[in-house]
Design a protein around this motif. Structure first.
Motif, PDB file in Angstrom:
ATOM      1  N   ASP A   1      12.067   9.424  -3.773  1.00  0.00           N
ATOM      2  CA  ASP A   1      12.920   9.014  -2.650  1.00  0.00           C
ATOM      3  C   ASP A   1      12.918  10.028  -1.506  1.00  0.00           C
ATOM      4  O   ASP A   1      13.368   9.720  -0.398  1.00  0.00           O
ATOM      5  N   ASP A   2      12.451  11.239  -1.784  1.00  0.00           N
ATOM      6  CA  ASP A   2      12.448  12.285  -0.749  1.00  0.00           C
ATOM      7  C   ASP A   2      11.102  12.438  -0.059  1.00  0.00           C
ATOM      8  O   ASP A   2      10.963  13.255   0.860  1.00  0.00           O
ATOM      9  N   VAL A   3      10.106  11.685  -0.502  1.00  0.00           N
ATOM     10  CA  VAL A   3       8.770  11.815   0.094  1.00  0.00           C
ATOM     11  C   VAL A   3       8.831  11.342   1.555  1.00  0.00           C
ATOM     12  O   VAL A   3       9.361  10.276   1.862  1.00  0.00           O
ATOM     13  N   LEU A   4       8.289  12.163   2.446  1.00  0.00           N
ATOM     14  CA  LEU A   4       8.244  11.773   3.864  1.00  0.00           C
ATOM     15  C   LEU A   4       7.100  10.777   4.082  1.00  0.00           C
ATOM     16  O   LEU A   4       5.955  11.043   3.703  1.00  0.00           O
ATOM     17  N   LEU A   5       7.411   9.661   4.695  1.00  0.00           N
ATOM     18  CA  LEU A   5       6.396   8.660   5.015  1.00  0.00           C
ATOM     19  C   LEU A   5       5.823   8.989   6.394  1.00  0.00           C
ATOM     20  O   LEU A   5       6.486   8.802   7.417  1.00  0.00           O
TER      21      LEU A   5
ATOM     22  N   ALA B   1       0.837  -1.208   0.000  1.00  0.00           N
ATOM     23  CA  ALA B   1       0.000   0.000   0.000  1.00  0.00           C
ATOM     24  C   ALA B   1       0.873   1.259   0.000  1.00  0.00           C
ATOM     25  O   ALA B   1       0.557   2.257  -0.663  1.00  0.00           O
ATOM     26  N   VAL B   2       1.969   1.220   0.754  1.00  0.00           N
ATOM     27  CA  VAL B   2       2.881   2.384   0.775  1.00  0.00           C
ATOM     28  C   VAL B   2       3.494   2.582  -0.607  1.00  0.00           C
ATOM     29  O   VAL B   2       3.569   3.711  -1.114  1.00  0.00           O
ATOM     30  N   ARG B   3       3.916   1.498  -1.232  1.00  0.00           N
ATOM     31  CA  ARG B   3       4.508   1.625  -2.577  1.00  0.00           C
ATOM     32  C   ARG B   3       3.471   2.176  -3.560  1.00  0.00           C
ATOM     33  O   ARG B   3       3.808   2.987  -4.425  1.00  0.00           O
ATOM     34  N   ASP B   4       2.212   1.758  -3.432  1.00  0.00           N
ATOM     35  CA  ASP B   4       1.161   2.295  -4.309  1.00  0.00           C
ATOM     36  C   ASP B   4       1.002   3.797  -4.090  1.00  0.00           C
ATOM     37  O   ASP B   4       0.783   4.556  -5.032  1.00  0.00           O
ATOM     38  N   GLY B   5       1.107   4.231  -2.841  1.00  0.00           N
ATOM     39  CA  GLY B   5       1.032   5.665  -2.564  1.00  0.00           C
ATOM     40  C   GLY B   5       2.214   6.406  -3.153  1.00  0.00           C
ATOM     41  O   GLY B   5       2.058   7.475  -3.780  1.00  0.00           O
ATOM     42  N   LEU B   6       3.401   5.838  -3.014  1.00  0.00           N
ATOM     43  CA  LEU B   6       4.607   6.496  -3.554  1.00  0.00           C
ATOM     44  C   LEU B   6       4.566   6.579  -5.076  1.00  0.00           C
ATOM     45  O   LEU B   6       5.126   7.512  -5.669  1.00  0.00           O
ATOM     46  N   ALA B   7       3.906   5.607  -5.701  1.00  0.00           N
ATOM     47  CA  ALA B   7       3.850   5.587  -7.169  1.00  0.00           C
ATOM     48  C   ALA B   7       3.106   6.798  -7.716  1.00  0.00           C
ATOM     49  O   ALA B   7       3.200   7.089  -8.919  1.00  0.00           O
ATOM     50  N   ARG B   8       2.376   7.508  -6.879  1.00  0.00           N
ATOM     51  CA  ARG B   8       1.651   8.698  -7.350  1.00  0.00           C
ATOM     52  C   ARG B   8       2.553   9.924  -7.457  1.00  0.00           C
ATOM     53  O   ARG B   8       2.133  10.973  -7.926  1.00  0.00           O
TER      54      ARG B   8
ATOM     55  N   ARG C   1       8.512  21.372   3.830  1.00  0.00           N
ATOM     56  CA  ARG C   1       8.499  20.060   3.181  1.00  0.00           C
ATOM     57  C   ARG C   1       7.191  19.931   2.402  1.00  0.00           C
ATOM     58  O   ARG C   1       6.118  20.177   2.939  1.00  0.00           O
ATOM     59  N   HIS C   2       7.277  19.581   1.102  1.00  0.00           N
ATOM     60  CA  HIS C   2       6.080  19.598   0.259  1.00  0.00           C
ATOM     61  C   HIS C   2       5.491  18.222  -0.004  1.00  0.00           C
ATOM     62  O   HIS C   2       4.294  18.093  -0.209  1.00  0.00           O
ATOM     63  N   ASN C   3       6.331  17.194  -0.007  1.00  0.00           N
ATOM     64  CA  ASN C   3       5.849  15.863  -0.389  1.00  0.00           C
ATOM     65  C   ASN C   3       5.736  14.974   0.848  1.00  0.00           C
ATOM     66  O   ASN C   3       6.741  14.565   1.424  1.00  0.00           O
ATOM     67  N   VAL C   4       4.506  14.716   1.240  1.00  0.00           N
ATOM     68  CA  VAL C   4       4.229  13.933   2.448  1.00  0.00           C
ATOM     69  C   VAL C   4       3.195  12.868   2.091  1.00  0.00           C
ATOM     70  O   VAL C   4       2.097  13.185   1.623  1.00  0.00           O
ATOM     71  N   LEU C   5       3.567  11.602   2.303  1.00  0.00           N
ATOM     72  CA  LEU C   5       2.619  10.507   2.081  1.00  0.00           C
ATOM     73  C   LEU C   5       2.025  10.107   3.426  1.00  0.00           C
ATOM     74  O   LEU C   5       2.733   9.600   4.303  1.00  0.00           O
ATOM     75  N   ALA C   6       0.734  10.364   3.597  1.00  0.00           N
ATOM     76  CA  ALA C   6       0.042   9.977   4.834  1.00  0.00           C
ATOM     77  C   ALA C   6      -0.361   8.504   4.726  1.00  0.00           C
ATOM     78  O   ALA C   6      -1.037   8.107   3.768  1.00  0.00           O
TER      79      ALA C   6
ATOM     80  N   VAL D   1      -0.307  13.387  -0.064  1.00  0.00           N
ATOM     81  CA  VAL D   1      -1.058  12.288  -0.686  1.00  0.00           C
ATOM     82  C   VAL D   1      -1.353  11.270   0.405  1.00  0.00           C
ATOM     83  O   VAL D   1      -0.555  11.086   1.329  1.00  0.00           O
ATOM     84  N   ARG D   2      -2.489  10.591   0.277  1.00  0.00           N
ATOM     85  CA  ARG D   2      -2.813   9.547   1.258  1.00  0.00           C
ATOM     86  C   ARG D   2      -2.656   8.162   0.617  1.00  0.00           C
ATOM     87  O   ARG D   2      -3.209   7.912  -0.459  1.00  0.00           O
ATOM     88  N   ALA D   3      -1.898   7.288   1.265  1.00  0.00           N
ATOM     89  CA  ALA D   3      -1.761   5.912   0.776  1.00  0.00           C
ATOM     90  C   ALA D   3      -3.085   5.175   0.964  1.00  0.00           C
ATOM     91  O   ALA D   3      -3.833   5.456   1.904  1.00  0.00           O
ATOM     92  N   PRO D   4      -3.395   4.220   0.089  1.00  0.00           N
ATOM     93  CA  PRO D   4      -4.677   3.509   0.230  1.00  0.00           C
ATOM     94  C   PRO D   4      -4.719   2.655   1.483  1.00  0.00           C
ATOM     95  O   PRO D   4      -3.691   2.139   1.945  1.00  0.00           O
TER      96      PRO D   4
END
Ligand code: FES
Length: 261
Positions: free
Chosen positions: A83-87, A69-76, A156-161, A194-197
C-alpha cells in the motif's frame, strides 16, 4: 508498402487506427499527415474512403487493462509494503515548444492517469513524470530521471514505474526504463524499484482494441470531435488535421483497419 497492397487487394474503405492512446500532433498527427502525403505520392488519392480512430486516452477497456498491469506490478511487492509503493507513471516527453503551440498531449495524459487511479481505487501515492528527452531544447517535465533522484534523496525505496504512453515493449521500456532508469534507481538505493509490465498482448488490452474498432464502425463518426481543432500555433501547414476522402456513415464494405504507431 501497406497502401499499395491495400489498393492491390481491392480495399475501398479503411480505418487509420492510431496506437498512441493520447493524441499529439508529433505522433498521431504527424503520422496521419504522412499517411495522406504518401497516399498522394503513390497516386492513390480517392482510392480509399477513410475514417480515423485518433485518440482513446480514457477508453474503459484500455483503462481497465492498464489497471490490471499496475496490479500485476504491485503483486511483486510483499503484502506488508504494497500500500506504500509509489506509483510512478512515466510517459514520453515532448519539447515544450510543442506544448506551447497548443498540443493536447499533456491534458490527455493527465486524463489517462486520473482514470487509471480511479479504476485502481488504491491508497498508494502517485505521480506522473516524463522520459526520453534528447538534445538541448526544453522538455515537458518533471523528468523521470530527476524524479528518481528526488525520490532517492527522500529515502523512498519502493517505486513502481508504470509505462503509461507506451502500449507495448520497445526501447523506451526495455532499455530506458529497465536498464537506464532501473540501474540509476538501484545505484541510488531504491532497492524496491520495479517496472510494471507493458500491455503487449494482454487479453484485456486486445479486447479493448477490438472494442474500439467495433464501436467506431457502429458509431459511424469519421474521427473524434477534437480531431479538427488545430493548435493555435500550428506549424503543420494547410494539410494539418485533414481527412481526405472521408467515408460515408457506416460504409463498412471493403474495409481494412490500419494500425499506426
Ligand atoms: Fe497541431 Fe498542426 S501542429 S494542428
Amino acid at each position: 508498402m501497406a497502401l499499395a497492397q491495400m489498393a492491390a487487394d481491392g480495399v475501398t474503405r479503411a480505418v487509420a487506427f492510431s496506437q498512441y492512446p493520447q493524441y499529439s500532433c508529433t505522433t498521431t498527427g504527424s503520422s496521419l499527415n504522412d499517411l495522406w502525403r504518401t497516399q498522394a505520392r503513390l497516386g492513390l488519392e480517392g482510392r480509399f474512403r477513410w475514417s480515423i480512430i485518433d485518440r482513446w486516452p480514457t477508453h474503459p477497456g484500455y483503462i481497465g487493462a492498464m489497471a490490471e498491469a499496475v496490479r500485476d506490478g504491485l503483486a511483486r511487492y510483499p503484502a506488508e509494503v504494497r500500500d506504500d509503493v509509489l506509483l510512478m507513471f512515466s510517459a514520453h516527453s515532448l519539447p515544450l515548444s510543442v506544448i506551447e503551440r497548443g498540443d493536447s498531449y499533456p491534458q490527455e495524459m493527465g486524463a489517462t492517469v486520473h482514470a487509471v487511479l480511479d479504476a485502481l481505487a488504491l491508497p498508494n501515492p502517485s505521480l506522473l513524470c516524463y522520459q526520453s528527452e534528447v538534445g538541448p531544447v526544453r522538455w515537458l517535465g518533471p523528468s523521470t530521471e530527476h524524479t528518481i533522484r528526488r525520490l532517492a534523496h527522500g529515502k523512498r525505496h519502493n517505486v513502481l514505474a508504470i509505462p503509461i504512453a507506451f502500449v507495448n515493449d520497445h526501447i523506451e521500456t526495455l532499455s530506458e526504463l529497465d536498464i537506464e532508469y532501473g540501474g540509476l534507481a538501484h545505484r541510488l538505493g531504491l532497492q524496491g524499484f520495479v517496472r510494471a509490465p507493458a500491455l503487449n498482448d494482454r487479453p484485456a488490452f486486445l479486447e479493448a482494441l477490438a472494442g474500439l474498432v467495433h464501436a467506431h464502425l457502429e458509431d459511424g463518426a469519421l474521427h473524434s470531435p477534437r480531431y479538427r481543432e488545430r493548435c493555435p500555433g500550428c506549424t503543420g501547414g494547410p494539410g494539418c488535421r485533414q481527412l481526405p476522402d472521408p467515408a460515408g456513415a457506416r460504409a463498412a464494405h471493403g474495409l481494412r483497419v490500419m494500425a499506426m504507431a
